[in-house]
Design an enzyme around this catalytic site. Structure first.
Site, PDB file in Angstrom:
ATOM      1  N   GLU A 333      64.552  23.064  64.070  1.00 29.96           N
ATOM      2  CA  GLU A 333      65.560  23.067  65.424  1.00 29.96           C
ATOM      3  C   GLU A 333      64.691  23.945  66.310  1.00 29.96           C
ATOM      4  O   GLU A 333      65.439  24.811  67.190  1.00 29.96           O
ATOM      5  CB  GLU A 333      66.846  24.341  64.815  1.00 29.96           C
ATOM      6  CG  GLU A 333      67.542  23.737  63.640  1.00 29.96           C
ATOM      7  CD  GLU A 333      68.564  24.728  63.209  1.00 29.96           C
ATOM      8  OE1 GLU A 333      69.629  24.116  62.796  1.00 29.96           O
ATOM      9  OE2 GLU A 333      68.267  25.788  63.137  1.00 29.96           O
TER      10      GLU A 333
HETATM   11  C1  TNX Z   1      70.404  25.222  59.898  1.00 30.27           C
HETATM   12  S1  TNX Z   1      68.519  24.203  57.967  1.00 30.27           S
HETATM   13  C2  TNX Z   1      69.215  25.995  60.003  1.00 30.27           C
HETATM   14  C3  TNX Z   1      69.304  27.196  59.674  1.00 30.27           C
HETATM   15  C4  TNX Z   1      70.824  27.860  59.528  1.00 30.27           C
HETATM   16  C5  TNX Z   1      71.383  26.834  58.552  1.00 30.27           C
HETATM   17  C6  TNX Z   1      72.884  27.242  58.251  1.00 30.27           C
HETATM   18  C7  TNX Z   1      67.431  24.718  58.877  1.00 30.27           C
HETATM   19  C8  TNX Z   1      66.320  24.306  58.575  1.00 30.27           C
HETATM   20  N1  TNX Z   1      67.971  25.600  59.932  1.00 30.27           N
HETATM   21  O1  TNX Z   1      69.028  28.038  61.034  1.00 30.27           O
HETATM   22  O2  TNX Z   1      70.742  29.032  58.880  1.00 30.27           O
HETATM   23  O3  TNX Z   1      71.478  25.651  59.257  1.00 30.27           O
HETATM   24  O4  TNX Z   1      73.388  26.463  57.092  1.00 30.27           O
END
Ligand code: TNX
Length: 522
Positions: A333
């Site tokens: 992300e």
């Molecule tokens: C996505 S999964 C994220 C996290 C959040 C999560 C909550 C991922 C690699 N990154 O930053 O905590 O969703 O489900």
């Protein structure tokens, strides 16, 4: 002459009442194969072993650690002494642990369990296998064995043989320490919980936008400023692990054959680091501390040299206190980093992990960088194909499967679940169980899959009670996908064994979700 579990466990089709019926004098309550995760081979016989006040635990010095843990697990409920001895007195009923020369087929984690009238033996090539065999044996005793005080029960184990070998070498759990901090005591309890199901790694997410949770000596303000009280989501909680606490957790996990994998998430998810050290932003201005749950707004400054000094210092210090082979560098992300900058960053950082003797592990976005072919990607996408991942896999990248719509333990079970999130959907037990890590993603063949990991993000999870409620009963589903043969995958068998397991969690004080998909034994 091996018969498959699914055949032998027509017990899946056996009425549940039979599996969980009260112990009778000559009739063990639990079928030999009723174990989570499902064993590879089960050969029942018609004898039984009865644990009694004369039973001893026999183990060589080298396996003392496992033997002591077994004794500790069995003493409170039985009230027996269960002395751990090098050699059992002639004729004494014994549970014997033996290592070495157990056969190549068992590998480093497999074991063979033989239950005869005269005793039980667990054989393995290494202590990890003995430990896993001990977890199986615990499940073959009546559920009352998990009580913390003396119980009156018939401590009988069904006779026969189990030969058990994992499908994958990597079977992981995960805890998010950043959104809400969980104490060393809670982490240890989770290690106890997961190791019962032959999970062998625990990934700790140690830094995110809200907080920084691990002592780094060369950048002390990380924890001083971003590890304190009030740095958890909604300003609740906070805290960090000192290096001494981290090392103690590593040791505790190692005693249970669980490897700790530390994660520092970058180049996104770094607001807490930038609050402590504004020089890590491009404009040098400190951002506001954040305790909301937005993602994707922060980024390290890809063009600044100090970024790489920071990253290298953190990797070096973490590698020095982490005996396991992996260091996770996040990479998910990174919406505030341009695609070109992202690749530039990973091309520098992935080799740094190697420089300090570790294999780089990162979220599947790292596959966009050419250097990722030497790394391990954690597949969290909900898509069943991903061109970057497939291309990197074709060039040698390995993958751990954590698809968010199946393996995320922080997703709500259904719309009524109070805790958890739902961005990847609701995940009932069957959804967590019914998929195959070896075939889920196009271009990621089983030969590229190291195993599975079950992430548990803690935006909504404050304490171990919350953690256990979300992990159980789904974690055993993921554990079974990691351990048991694909040929034995069988929802009816799994749900019968899971239903029979419920009373054990009750004894352990684990508040689990009583999924309506399961017939829970009482
Ligand atoms: C996505 S999964 C994220 C996290 C959040 C999560 C909550 C991922 C690699 N990154 O930053 O905590 O969703 O489900």
């Amino acid at each position: 002459m091996y018969r498959r579990l699914s055949v032998l466990l027509a017990g899946a089709a056996l009425p549940l009442a039979l599996i969980s019926a009260p112990a009778q004098a000559s009739h063990p309550a639990i079928q030999l194969g009723s174990v989570l995760p499902a064993p590879t081979e089960v050969h029942p016989s018609n004898t039984t072993f009865r644990l009694d006040s004369h039973t001893v635990i026999e183990a060589p010095r080298s396996a003392r650690n496992v033997a002591d843990q077994l004794a500790k697990a069995l003493r409170p409920a039985t009230g027996y002494r269960l002395p751990v001895v090098d050699r059992a007195p002639h004729g004494a009923p014994a549970i014997s642990l033996e290592t070495g020369h157990a056969g190549a087929r068992l590998g480093s984690e497999g074991y063979q369990l033989d239950v005869r009238k005269s005793g039980v033996s667990i054989r393995a090539n290494a202590n990890a296998g003995l430990f896993h065999g001990v977890q199986t044996l615990r499940q073959l005793l009546p559920a009352a064995i998990d009580a913390s005080r003396r119980q009156h029960a018939d401590w009988t184990v069904a006779g026969g043989q189990i030969v058990d070998v994992p499908r994958f070498g990597f079977r992981g759990a995960f805890l998010d320490e950043a959104r809400h901090f969980h104490t060393p005591g809670e982490i240890k309890r989770y290690i106890d919980d997961i190791s019962r199901f032959k999970i062998n790694s625990l990934h700790l997410h140690l830094a995110d936008d809200q907080g920084w949770r691990i002592q780094i000596d060369s950048w002390p303000k990380l924890t001083k400023i971003s590890g304190g009280a009030g740095t958890g989501v909604d300003g609740v909680g906070g805290g960090y692990l000192t290096k001494a606490q981290y090392k103690d957790i590593v040791r505790y996990a190692a005693d249970r054959y669980v490897t700790i994998i530390p994660e520092i998430d970058m180049p996104g998810h770094v607001n807490a680091a930038q609050v402590a050290y504004p020089e890590l932003t491009c404009d040098g201005v400190a951002p506001e501390p954040r305790t909301d749950t937005d993602v994707g707004y922060s980024s390290l400054c890809i063009g600044k040299e100090i970024t790489y000094k920071f990253v290298e210092d953190v990797i070096r210090e973490l590698a020095a206190i982490t005996p396991g082979p992996y260091l996770h560098i996040g990479g998910d992300e990174a919406h505030a980093t341009t695609p070109a900058d992202y690749v530039t960053f990973q091309q520098r950082v992935l080799p740094l992990v190697k420089k300090y003797g570790k294999t780089a592990y990162g979220w599947n976005e790292i596959s966009r960088a050419p250097a990722a072919t030497k790394a391990v990607a954690q597949y969290w996408s909900t898509d069943t194909s991903n061109a970057d991942v497939a291309a990197a896999v074709a060039n040698g990248m390995k993958v751990v499967m954590s698809p968010a719509n199946k393996a995320y333990l922080d997703m709500k079970y259904d719309r009524n679940t109070v805790l958890g999130l739902s961005w990847a959907g609701f995940i009932e037990v069957r959804t967590a169980y019914d998929w195959d890590p070896g075939t889920l993603v196009t271009g990621v063949p089983e030969s590229a899959v190291l195993g599975v990991e079950a992430p548990l993000w803690s935006e909504t999870l404050r304490d171990i009670g919350d953690i256990e409620f979300m992990a159980f009963p789904r974690l055993p589903a993921i554990a079974e996908l990691g351990w048991s043969s694909a040929d034995d995958h069988d929802w009816e068998s799994f749900r019968a064994r899971l239903g029979a397991y419920g009373p054990r969690w009750v004894q352990q004080g684990v508040d689990f979700y009583r999924s309506p998909q399961i017939d829970w034994a009482s």
